[in-house]
Design a protein around this motif. Structure first.
Motif, PDB file in Angstrom:
ATOM      1  N   PHE A 285      30.801  12.469   6.630  1.00 43.33           N
ATOM      2  CA  PHE A 285      30.947  13.772   5.986  1.00 43.33           C
ATOM      3  C   PHE A 285      30.700  14.847   7.029  1.00 43.33           C
ATOM      4  CE2 PHE A 285      30.038  10.991   2.478  1.00 43.33           C
ATOM      5  CZ  PHE A 285      30.992  11.392   1.572  1.00 43.33           C
TER       6      PHE A 285
ATOM      7  N   THR B 284      32.458   5.882   6.781  1.00 46.08           N
ATOM      8  CA  THR B 284      32.805   7.168   6.176  1.00 46.08           C
ATOM      9  C   THR B 284      31.858   8.239   6.695  1.00 46.08           C
ATOM     10  OG1 THR B 284      33.380   5.929   4.218  1.00 46.08           O
ATOM     11  CG2 THR B 284      33.316   8.311   4.001  1.00 46.08           C
TER      12      THR B 284
ATOM     13  N   ARG C  99      33.307  25.497  14.108  1.00 39.70           N
ATOM     14  CA  ARG C  99      32.287  24.537  14.511  1.00 39.70           C
ATOM     15  C   ARG C  99      32.235  23.397  13.517  1.00 39.70           C
ATOM     16  NH1 ARG C  99      27.408  28.694  15.952  1.00 39.70           N
ATOM     17  NH2 ARG C  99      28.460  29.680  17.690  1.00 39.70           N
ATOM     18  N   TRP C 100      31.945  22.228  14.050  1.00 42.48           N
ATOM     19  CA  TRP C 100      31.832  21.062  13.179  1.00 42.48           C
ATOM     20  C   TRP C 100      30.400  20.593  13.150  1.00 42.48           C
ATOM     21  CZ3 TRP C 100      35.768  18.854  10.363  1.00 42.48           C
ATOM     22  CH2 TRP C 100      37.049  19.365  10.606  1.00 42.48           C
ATOM     23  N   GLN C 101      29.970  20.201  12.006  1.00 42.37           N
ATOM     24  CA  GLN C 101      28.620  19.661  11.891  1.00 42.37           C
ATOM     25  C   GLN C 101      28.701  18.368  11.106  1.00 42.37           C
ATOM     26  OE1 GLN C 101      25.901  22.478  10.206  1.00 42.37           O
ATOM     27  NE2 GLN C 101      24.182  21.064  10.289  1.00 42.37           N
ATOM     28  N   LEU C 102      28.156  17.296  11.702  1.00 40.79           N
ATOM     29  CA  LEU C 102      28.173  16.007  11.039  1.00 40.79           C
ATOM     30  C   LEU C 102      26.991  15.941  10.078  1.00 40.79           C
ATOM     31  CD1 LEU C 102      29.620  13.237  11.054  1.00 40.79           C
ATOM     32  CD2 LEU C 102      27.894  12.465  12.665  1.00 40.79           C
ATOM     33  N   MET C 103      27.277  15.762   8.803  1.00 38.30           N
ATOM     34  CA  MET C 103      26.203  15.775   7.825  1.00 38.30           C
ATOM     35  C   MET C 103      25.686  14.365   7.528  1.00 38.30           C
ATOM     36  SD  MET C 103      26.022  18.921   7.478  1.00 38.30           S
ATOM     37  CE  MET C 103      24.823  19.216   6.192  1.00 38.30           C
ATOM     38  N   GLY C 104      26.508  13.352   7.742  1.00 37.46           N
ATOM     39  CA  GLY C 104      26.050  12.001   7.461  1.00 37.46           C
ATOM     40  C   GLY C 104      27.171  10.986   7.622  1.00 37.46           C
ATOM     41  N   THR C 105      26.783   9.723   7.880  1.00 41.73           N
ATOM     42  CA  THR C 105      27.770   8.656   8.027  1.00 41.73           C
ATOM     43  C   THR C 105      27.248   7.441   7.281  1.00 41.73           C
ATOM     44  OG1 THR C 105      28.369   9.443  10.209  1.00 41.73           O
ATOM     45  CG2 THR C 105      28.959   7.185   9.723  1.00 41.73           C
ATOM     46  N   TYR C 106      28.120   6.772   6.551  1.00 41.34           N
ATOM     47  CA  TYR C 106      27.674   5.498   5.977  1.00 41.34           C
ATOM     48  C   TYR C 106      28.728   4.414   6.187  1.00 41.34           C
ATOM     49  CZ  TYR C 106      30.319   6.332   1.652  1.00 41.34           C
ATOM     50  OH  TYR C 106      31.292   6.563   0.746  1.00 41.34           O
ATOM     51  N   GLN C 107      28.232   3.158   6.258  1.00 37.97           N
ATOM     52  CA  GLN C 107      29.108   2.030   6.566  1.00 37.97           C
ATOM     53  C   GLN C 107      29.129   1.077   5.390  1.00 37.97           C
ATOM     54  OE1 GLN C 107      28.698   0.353  10.382  1.00 37.97           O
ATOM     55  NE2 GLN C 107      28.031   2.267  11.325  1.00 37.97           N
ATOM     56  N   ASN C 108      30.230   0.374   5.274  1.00 33.58           N
ATOM     57  CA  ASN C 108      30.407  -0.518   4.143  1.00 33.58           C
ATOM     58  C   ASN C 108      31.090  -1.799   4.612  1.00 33.58           C
ATOM     59  OD1 ASN C 108      30.486  -1.326   1.475  1.00 33.58           O
ATOM     60  ND2 ASN C 108      32.549  -0.480   1.185  1.00 33.58           N
ATOM     61  N   GLU C 109      30.523  -2.918   4.283  1.00 30.61           N
ATOM     62  CA  GLU C 109      31.136  -4.193   4.657  1.00 30.61           C
ATOM     63  C   GLU C 109      31.413  -5.020   3.414  1.00 30.61           C
ATOM     64  OE1 GLU C 109      28.303  -5.299   7.987  1.00 30.61           O
ATOM     65  OE2 GLU C 109      29.893  -6.726   8.417  1.00 30.61           O
ATOM     66  N   GLU C 110      32.556  -5.711   3.403  1.00 32.58           N
ATOM     67  CA  GLU C 110      32.915  -6.550   2.260  1.00 32.58           C
ATOM     68  C   GLU C 110      33.575  -7.820   2.765  1.00 32.58           C
ATOM     69  OE1 GLU C 110      35.541  -4.395  -0.204  1.00 32.58           O
ATOM     70  OE2 GLU C 110      34.034  -2.849  -0.576  1.00 32.58           O
ATOM     71  N   GLY C 111      33.526  -8.907   1.957  1.00 34.10           N
ATOM     72  CA  GLY C 111      34.272 -10.129   2.253  1.00 34.10           C
ATOM     73  C   GLY C 111      33.421 -11.242   2.836  1.00 34.10           C
ATOM     74  N   VAL C 112      34.055 -12.406   3.039  1.00 34.34           N
ATOM     75  CA  VAL C 112      33.349 -13.597   3.554  1.00 34.34           C
ATOM     76  C   VAL C 112      34.155 -14.210   4.687  1.00 34.34           C
ATOM     77  CG1 VAL C 112      32.095 -14.301   1.496  1.00 34.34           C
ATOM     78  CG2 VAL C 112      34.489 -14.951   1.746  1.00 34.34           C
ATOM     79  N   TYR C 113      33.494 -15.028   5.471  1.00 35.30           N
ATOM     80  CA  TYR C 113      34.166 -15.809   6.521  1.00 35.30           C
ATOM     81  C   TYR C 113      34.216 -17.264   6.116  1.00 35.30           C
ATOM     82  CZ  TYR C 113      34.218 -11.998   9.722  1.00 35.30           C
ATOM     83  OH  TYR C 113      34.491 -10.806  10.306  1.00 35.30           O
TER      84      TYR C 113
ATOM     85  N   VAL D 153      31.084  19.200   8.089  1.00 35.00           N
ATOM     86  CA  VAL D 153      31.275  20.579   7.641  1.00 35.00           C
ATOM     87  C   VAL D 153      31.998  21.331   8.741  1.00 35.00           C
ATOM     88  CG1 VAL D 153      30.150  22.711   6.956  1.00 35.00           C
ATOM     89  CG2 VAL D 153      29.203  20.551   6.253  1.00 35.00           C
TER      90      VAL D 153
ATOM     91  N   SER E 181      34.210  -0.566   6.677  1.00 39.12           N
ATOM     92  CA  SER E 181      34.656   0.834   6.671  1.00 39.12           C
ATOM     93  C   SER E 181      33.507   1.765   7.030  1.00 39.12           C
ATOM     94  CB  SER E 181      35.229   1.205   5.304  1.00 39.12           C
ATOM     95  OG  SER E 181      34.215   1.148   4.350  1.00 39.12           O
TER      96      SER E 181
ATOM     97  N   GLN F  92      36.272  -6.903   5.401  1.00 38.74           N
ATOM     98  CA  GLN F  92      36.628  -5.483   5.530  1.00 38.74           C
ATOM     99  C   GLN F  92      35.409  -4.675   5.918  1.00 38.74           C
ATOM    100  OE1 GLN F  92      37.860  -3.323   2.107  1.00 38.74           O
ATOM    101  NE2 GLN F  92      39.423  -2.204   3.248  1.00 38.74           N
TER     102      GLN F  92
ATOM    103  N   GLN G 280      39.430 -12.206   5.574  1.00 35.91           N
ATOM    104  CA  GLN G 280      38.993 -11.740   4.246  1.00 35.91           C
ATOM    105  C   GLN G 280      37.839 -10.764   4.364  1.00 35.91           C
ATOM    106  OE1 GLN G 280      38.386 -15.663   2.882  1.00 35.91           O
ATOM    107  NE2 GLN G 280      40.219 -15.625   1.588  1.00 35.91           N
TER     108      GLN G 280
END
Lengths: 519, 127
Positions: free
Chosen positions: B112, B110, A505-519, B114, B108, B106, B104
């Motif tokens: 987690f 992520t 069984r799979w259990q999703l514990m958490g998700t986080y997003q990350n953005e970088e850069g400029v236009y 179990v 992402s 990005q 330029q």
């Protein structure tokens, strides 16, 4: 000639049936088979028993009968299976230190291990086994996964209080037992060892720096009344003392039940839970080889227990109210499962430990099953009480034969009700098996109590052909439940069959997003 | 007299032109800026959507066992409502990272996860 041949044939057939072997560790000689001793060893034995040569011979001839008299078939229900790589179909049971390795196939020989120090007291052990207010604790088995060495098997056991000692046997193979170490009050560092009626506790430690792990064993000093060491920590291979837990003034008469747990959940056990026979439960912090900060966990002396049978811990998501299926209606926490002995009867307690107060008997909701009237509904008020208070307790008609098992939120208990007049006779006892809901102790299956024809030993779960799971009892290979259920948080009584296809069984514990850069 | 009134008109006209241009120019600038902004927002939203849909696909593939996650650790299991005795359950913590880039920029995601698996018979022969 014909008579001779007949005798030979007879011998040939009789031999395998009577070929029980009796082993002990004789100081200066090592492991010896008591039936095949040399003259010197015979002399040493007669000296140890303070008997004459002739009487010793008589004693040896009577050994088989003595051990037969010692056998307690109700204690046999506590036997533990040996791993298959040591011996197939073999079980081990300890009669206060005297170990019996018996196969459930009658043609296999029974192997006995008699601790050397217990030999003069053999006839007195029976009285100890027949005490209804005491738990006879079983040995600790360390198999190859725990030892990290292929084909290795070590057994650590305590002995009777007649001659208290702890010892470790290496059994690979079973028919050549070898004593690894033994400790008693004569050994330096263990001077205060006064009682050894306990199951030792395994402790594995990972060393971060050298990336090695070491295996230790915790040995309880039961039955101490003076201010001495409560628990010894020793190396599993050598028995060398690594640390000890000193007794504060308020703690006395330790029970043999204890457990280690990992409070901060970093895979390293950091706490020890132990108790007194009278029902006070404590927790001590463990760090490296030191113990500190003894704090009370609960005071169950109001139940008036005569001994504590088992302490186990379990990490679970406990309902705290609100709608069942909602994730936020549950809280992750440690539970302490306790089996309290009240002479022939016992009480099972599920405790939610709190930091703030020490719960006593009134902080538990009594959820004893009424066997006769079938299903009894749990009222909303009771459920609320269990959530607000410190857990529940359930009175059982007999004593537990094996440590409790929790599978998919269902608590499986094997109960043996002994006749006080024939305490050691399985024929005069009644065996049953119970399955309770972990969170409110209601029956999960249609039947609250399953009567058994034969006493139940260690339980094991196996998959069946239909894609579900069965619960099997290992001593007699009885199928106890042919389709295991799993509790579900959707409602108070919800349960569904446990499907093999639902794993992994799979259990999703958490998700986080990350953005970088400029236009 | 004539000269001074002519100068006054010129100055007034110049001021008027200044006022008018100072109103219209920022409007033009604002219009072009907002166009640029909307374009970049569209791009960013597209990228976000692309990453998320790819992540969702990868999650599904991971659960089917087709792909491997970046790394995982064996660790104590999180608490379950339908709890199990320790020895019979095994938990792996997986970390799955999906990232997409355009120009330029990005983005992402992520997750987690179990993975809970049941060890039949337990590690100990018992549960």
């Amino acid at each position: 000639m014909v008579v001779c041949r007949c005798l030979l044939v007879l011998l040939f057939y009789v031999q395998p049936l009577q070929a029980d072997s009796y082993w002990s560790h004789m100081p200066g000689f090592g492991s010896v088979k008591l039936t095949e001793m040399e003259q010197e060893q015979h002399n040493a034995l007669s000296e140890h028993l303070s008997l004459s040569q002739q009487q010793t011979k008589q004693w040896l001839d009577d050994l088989s009968a003595q051990l037969k008299a010692l056998s307690c078939s109700t204690t046999d229900a506590q036997s533990q299976p040996l791993p298959a790589y040591v011996a197939q179909r073999y079980f081990v049971v300890s009669y206060a230190g005297v170990l019996k390795f018996e196969s459930n196939d009658e043609r296999d020989e029974t192997v006995w291990w008699l601790p050397w120090s217990l030999l003069p007291f053999l006839s007195q052990l029976k009285a100890e086994l027949g005490q209804p207010d005491r738990q006879v604790h079983q040995p600790l088995l360390l198999n190859e996964q725990e030892l990290g060495q292929h084909g290795q098997f070590i057994l650590v056991s305590g002995t009777s209080n007649q001659s208290p000692s702890y010892f470790a046997l290496r059994l690979s193979p079973l028919h050549l037992p070898e004593l690894l170490w033994s400790v008693s009050a004569d050994v330096t560092g263990f001077e205060g060892l006064a009682g050894t009626a306990s199951q030792p506790l395994m402790l594995r430690e990972q060393h971060r720096v050298s990336d090695t792990s070491s295996l230790s064993v915790l040995l309880a000093n039961t039955g101490v009344t003076e201010q001495k060491a409560l628990v010894y920590k020793v190396d599993a291979y050598t028995g060398k003392q690594q640390g000890l837990l000193k007794m504060p003034k308020s703690i006395y008469d330790l029970s043999g039940a204890m457990t280690a747990y990992d409070q901060n959940r970093d895979s390293i056990p950091d706490s020890l839970i132990f108790s007194s026979r009278a029902g006070q439960i404590w927790q001590a912090k463990m760090e490296n080889h030191r113990f500190h900060d003894i704090t009370p966990v609960a005071d169950l002396s109001g139940f008036q227990p005569s001994d504590i049978q088992f302490i186990r811990t379990l990490y679970a998501a406990v309902p705290i109210g609100g709608s069942g299926a909602d994730f936020h209606s549950r809280r992750s926490q440690w539970l302490v499962l306790l089996g309290l002995l009240q002479r022939q009867k016992s009480i099972f307690v599920v405790l939610k430990p709190k930091q703030s107060a020490v719960p006593d008997v009134y902080d538990f909701v009594d959820r004893t099953l009424a066997v006769t009237s079938g299903l009894i509904a749990l009222t909303d008020h009771e459920l609320q009480l269990i959530q607000q208070k410190d857990g529940w307790s359930s009175r059982l008609t007999g004593r537990l034969t094996q440590p409790p098992i929790v599978a998919a939120g269902v608590l499986y208990l094997t109960v043996l009700t002994q006749d006080p007049a024939h305490f050691c006779s399985i024929e005069h006892s009644y065996s049953a098996f119970m399955a309770l809901h972990l969170h409110h102790a209601s029956p999960v299956y249609r039947q609250p109590l399953f009567p058994l024809d034969r006493s139940a030993g260690a339980l094991v779960i196996k998959s069946n052909k239909e894609g579900g799971f069965v619960l099997i009892e290992q001593n007699h290979q009885q199928v106890l439940i042919d389709n295991l259920l799993e509790i579900s948080p959707n409602c108070t009584y919800c349960s569904k069959p446990l499907q093999k296809s639902s794993f992994p069984r799979w259990q999703l514990m958490g998700t986080y997003q990350n953005e970088e850069g400029v236009y | 007299m004539m000269l001074s009134s002519r100068g006054f008109i010129l100055v007034t006209t110049l001021i008027l032109i200044l006022i008018l241009s100072s109103i219209s120019l920022p409007m033009l600038v604002q219009a072009s800026l907002s166009q640029k902004l909307s374009a970049s927002a569209t791009l960013s939203a597209q990228l976000k959507l692309r990453t998320q849909s790819k992540h969702a696909q990868q999650l599904e593939l991971l659960q089917q066992g087709t792909i491997e996650s970046a790394d995982f650790v064996l660790a104590p299991c999180p608490a379950f409502y339908a709890a199990w005795s320790d020895l019979s359950f095994q938990c792996e913590w997986h970390q799955l990272r999906t990232s997409e880039a355009s120009f330029q920029h990005q983005h992402s995601v992520t997750s987690f996860l179990v993975r809970k698996s049941l060890l039949e018979g337990g590690r100990n022969g018992s549960l």
